[in-house]
Design a protein around this motif. Structure first.
Motif, PDB file in Angstrom:
ATOM      1  N   UNK A 303       7.085   7.316  11.823  1.00  0.00           N
ATOM      2  CA  UNK A 303       6.953   5.864  11.690  1.00  0.00           C
ATOM      3  C   UNK A 303       5.545   5.473  11.256  1.00  0.00           C
ATOM      4  N   UNK A 304       4.540   6.065  11.912  1.00  0.00           N
ATOM      5  CA  UNK A 304       3.159   5.730  11.578  1.00  0.00           C
ATOM      6  C   UNK A 304       2.834   6.093  10.134  1.00  0.00           C
ATOM      7  N   UNK A 305       3.239   7.278   9.707  1.00  0.00           N
ATOM      8  CA  UNK A 305       2.935   7.727   8.345  1.00  0.00           C
ATOM      9  C   UNK A 305       3.615   6.831   7.315  1.00  0.00           C
ATOM     10  N   UNK A 306       4.860   6.456   7.587  1.00  0.00           N
ATOM     11  CA  UNK A 306       5.565   5.593   6.634  1.00  0.00           C
ATOM     12  C   UNK A 306       4.880   4.247   6.498  1.00  0.00           C
ATOM     13  N   UNK A 307       4.467   3.655   7.619  1.00  0.00           N
ATOM     14  CA  UNK A 307       3.791   2.358   7.556  1.00  0.00           C
ATOM     15  C   UNK A 307       2.442   2.486   6.855  1.00  0.00           C
ATOM     16  N   UNK A 308       1.701   3.548   7.136  1.00  0.00           N
ATOM     17  CA  UNK A 308       0.406   3.750   6.502  1.00  0.00           C
ATOM     18  C   UNK A 308       0.532   3.959   4.986  1.00  0.00           C
ATOM     19  N   UNK A 309       1.673   4.427   4.559  1.00  0.00           N
ATOM     20  CA  UNK A 309       1.888   4.645   3.121  1.00  0.00           C
ATOM     21  C   UNK A 309       2.374   3.391   2.397  1.00  0.00           C
ATOM     22  N   UNK A 310       2.763   2.367   3.168  1.00  0.00           N
ATOM     23  CA  UNK A 310       3.151   1.118   2.509  1.00  0.00           C
ATOM     24  C   UNK A 310       1.962   0.572   1.747  1.00  0.00           C
ATOM     25  N   UNK A 311       2.246  -0.124   0.666  1.00  0.00           N
ATOM     26  CA  UNK A 311       1.148  -0.716  -0.113  1.00  0.00           C
ATOM     27  C   UNK A 311       0.419  -1.738   0.761  1.00  0.00           C
ATOM     28  N   UNK A 312      -0.884  -1.915   0.550  1.00  0.00           N
ATOM     29  CA  UNK A 312      -1.623  -2.906   1.334  1.00  0.00           C
ATOM     30  C   UNK A 312      -0.953  -4.273   1.255  1.00  0.00           C
ATOM     31  N   UNK A 313      -0.813  -4.913   2.401  1.00  0.00           N
ATOM     32  CA  UNK A 313      -0.138  -6.201   2.446  1.00  0.00           C
ATOM     33  C   UNK A 313       1.367  -6.099   2.503  1.00  0.00           C
ATOM     34  N   UNK A 314       1.878  -4.882   2.709  1.00  0.00           N
ATOM     35  CA  UNK A 314       3.328  -4.686   2.758  1.00  0.00           C
ATOM     36  C   UNK A 314       3.977  -5.490   3.875  1.00  0.00           C
ATOM     37  N   UNK A 315       5.216  -5.892   3.640  1.00  0.00           N
ATOM     38  CA  UNK A 315       5.952  -6.719   4.603  1.00  0.00           C
ATOM     39  C   UNK A 315       6.711  -5.851   5.599  1.00  0.00           C
ATOM     40  N   UNK A 316       6.914  -6.388   6.792  1.00  0.00           N
ATOM     41  CA  UNK A 316       7.811  -5.738   7.742  1.00  0.00           C
ATOM     42  C   UNK A 316       9.241  -5.834   7.216  1.00  0.00           C
ATOM     43  N   UNK A 317      10.056  -4.805   7.427  1.00  0.00           N
ATOM     44  CA  UNK A 317      11.450  -4.866   6.966  1.00  0.00           C
ATOM     45  C   UNK A 317      12.187  -6.043   7.589  1.00  0.00           C
ATOM     46  N   UNK A 318      13.049  -6.674   6.804  1.00  0.00           N
ATOM     47  CA  UNK A 318      13.807  -7.811   7.314  1.00  0.00           C
ATOM     48  C   UNK A 318      14.668  -7.421   8.511  1.00  0.00           C
ATOM     49  N   UNK A 319      15.161  -6.180   8.504  1.00  0.00           N
ATOM     50  CA  UNK A 319      15.995  -5.740   9.619  1.00  0.00           C
ATOM     51  C   UNK A 319      15.218  -5.776  10.927  1.00  0.00           C
ATOM     52  N   UNK A 320      13.948  -5.391  10.899  1.00  0.00           N
ATOM     53  CA  UNK A 320      13.122  -5.422  12.114  1.00  0.00           C
ATOM     54  C   UNK A 320      12.863  -6.858  12.551  1.00  0.00           C
ATOM     55  N   UNK A 321      12.592  -7.739  11.574  1.00  0.00           N
ATOM     56  CA  UNK A 321      12.348  -9.136  11.918  1.00  0.00           C
ATOM     57  C   UNK A 321      13.603  -9.772  12.496  1.00  0.00           C
TER      58      UNK A 321
END
Length: 403
Positions: A303-321
């Motif tokens: 989970x941490x690695x995937x989030x760190x690889x998101x482009x800067x300013x990346x959005x949280x997935x709609x499913x999580x929200x």
């Protein structure tokens, strides 16, 4: 069952710091009540300039502009302005200040009540009524956080050997103190990184981190406060997180280290690649030592690695929200949803991502005030039933996160 009143135990931890916080807040309120009293002290030649009043024993001041508008100021490393006590040149002024501060101290404790009394929770307006004075009170707010953290550790150790089938004082106290601690860390979340760095250096607790007391409480709302705490400390806290990550055997210690590192990296972009490389390295090394829940640890690293690889300013997935009942722009109640007060940040979605990490970008974009419901009438939606409190408290005390 009648709710347990944890007030005495909550008050026992940090009562001196709470008193000093209230006294300092009272000074600001007293000045706000009658700014013309303070303006009249100045000489005619200085009346067109802002008056800066230094707050006693605090690296802060209040600026009063010629129109009477107030602005709290941080003065870390600076000491400009007039000392309040030295401006009291007459018995009449001293007497007036004494009466104003006595009245404003009562008001200060009333403002702090939703933050400190068990069973209460502040609305957004109530939070902002105190947060606007953050430059004056943040030193004491963070001192309270460290005291309450010690209380949590004490309660956690006691509760692990006093587990019962019914809700007991430790459960009530644990929940009350964890939320009180979160309120004060949100109040101090804009504090200068320079003095927070001293807290990192002075901490002697084994495995201490700015976020552990919140992430280990195992609700998304408290984890969001932990993320804010980690970001406030900034890159100065990287060393303590990396040290824990390299040595921890408990899965939730690893979760906290990765959560704090990721929060800092998303908010301080110049260390993002450094953090990503360190996390990827530790992901390869963690199998070389015995950890208590390798499946949980694997999901956490992923989970941490995937989030760190998101482009800067990346959005949280709609499913999580959607899962948390949050809107993308934090409209309405912001982060203060019933789901956020109940769901575990270590919950794993079908895509293998942990809920806390998926929601982390949304947490970081929210302002401190957006951690609170938009009205007092909405607070009732957040109230935990006894069975829910029991489940959450014991979730915070178990040894294996996936149990």
């Amino acid at each position: 069952m009648k709710p347990y009143n944890g007030g005495p135990i909550v008050a026992a931890y940090g009562s001196d710091d709470l008193g000093r916080l209230a006294d300092t807040l009272a000074i600001g309120l007293a000045i706000e009540m009658e700014p013309t009293t303070w303006q009249s002290i100045r000489t005619a030649s200085a009346f067109a300039q802002p008056l800066v009043l230094k707050i006693p024993d605090v690296p802060a001041a209040i600026e009063i502009d010629p129109s009477g508008r107030l602005r709290p100021l941080r003065q870390h490393g600076v000491s400009d302005g007039e000392e309040i006590d030295k401006l009291m040149t007459s018995a009449g002024l001293r007497s007036r200040l004494h009466r104003l501060r006595a009245k404003s101290r009562d008001i200060a404790f009333d403002l702090l009540a939703p933050f400190t009394l068990p069973g209460l929770f502040p609305s957004r307006t109530e939070f902002q009524s105190v947060f606007r004075w953050a430059p004056l009170i943040e030193v004491f707010a963070y001192a309270l956080v460290t005291r309450y953290l010690a209380a949590l550790e004490d309660l956690r150790e006691r509760a692990k050997v006093e587990v019962d089938t019914a809700v007991s004082p430790p459960e009530y106290n644990y929940c009350a103190i964890a939320h009180t601690m979160a309120h004060f860390v949100l109040m101090s979340s804009d504090a200068p990184e320079s003095w927070l760095a001293e807290a990192v250096k002075s901490s002697t607790s084994n495995g201490w981190s700015p976020s552990l007391g919140f992430t280990r409480a195992r609700t998304v709302w408290l984890a969001a406060a932990g993320a804010k705490s980690a970001v406030a400390f900034g890159p100065t806290a990287l060393e303590c997180y990396l040290r824990t990550l390299a040595a921890a055997r408990h899965a939730f210690r690893i979760f906290d280290a990765l959560f704090g590192l990721t929060a800092i990296a998303l908010s301080h972009h110049h260390v993002r690649e450094e953090v990503l490389q360190a996390v990827m390295h530790q992901a390869k090394m963690v199998g070389d030592r015995s950890v208590d829940d390798i499946d949980c640890v694997t999901h956490t690293f992923r989970s941490a690695i995937e989030v760190l690889k998101w482009r800067p300013g990346g959005q949280s997935p709609l499913a999580a929200l959607d899962r948390l009942g949050w809107s993308r722009d934090h409209d309405g109640d912001g982060l203060a949803s019933p789901q956020a007060f109940r769901l575990d940040p270590a919950e794993i979605a079908p895509n293998g991502m942990m809920l806390g990490f998926s929601a982390l970008p949304a947490m970081l974009r929210a302002s401190p005030a957006q951690h609170y419901p938009r009205s007092k009438a909405r607070v009732y939606r957040l109230k935990l039933r006894e069975t829910e409190m029991l489940q959450i408290a014991r979730r915070a005390w178990i040894d294996h996160p996936t149990e």
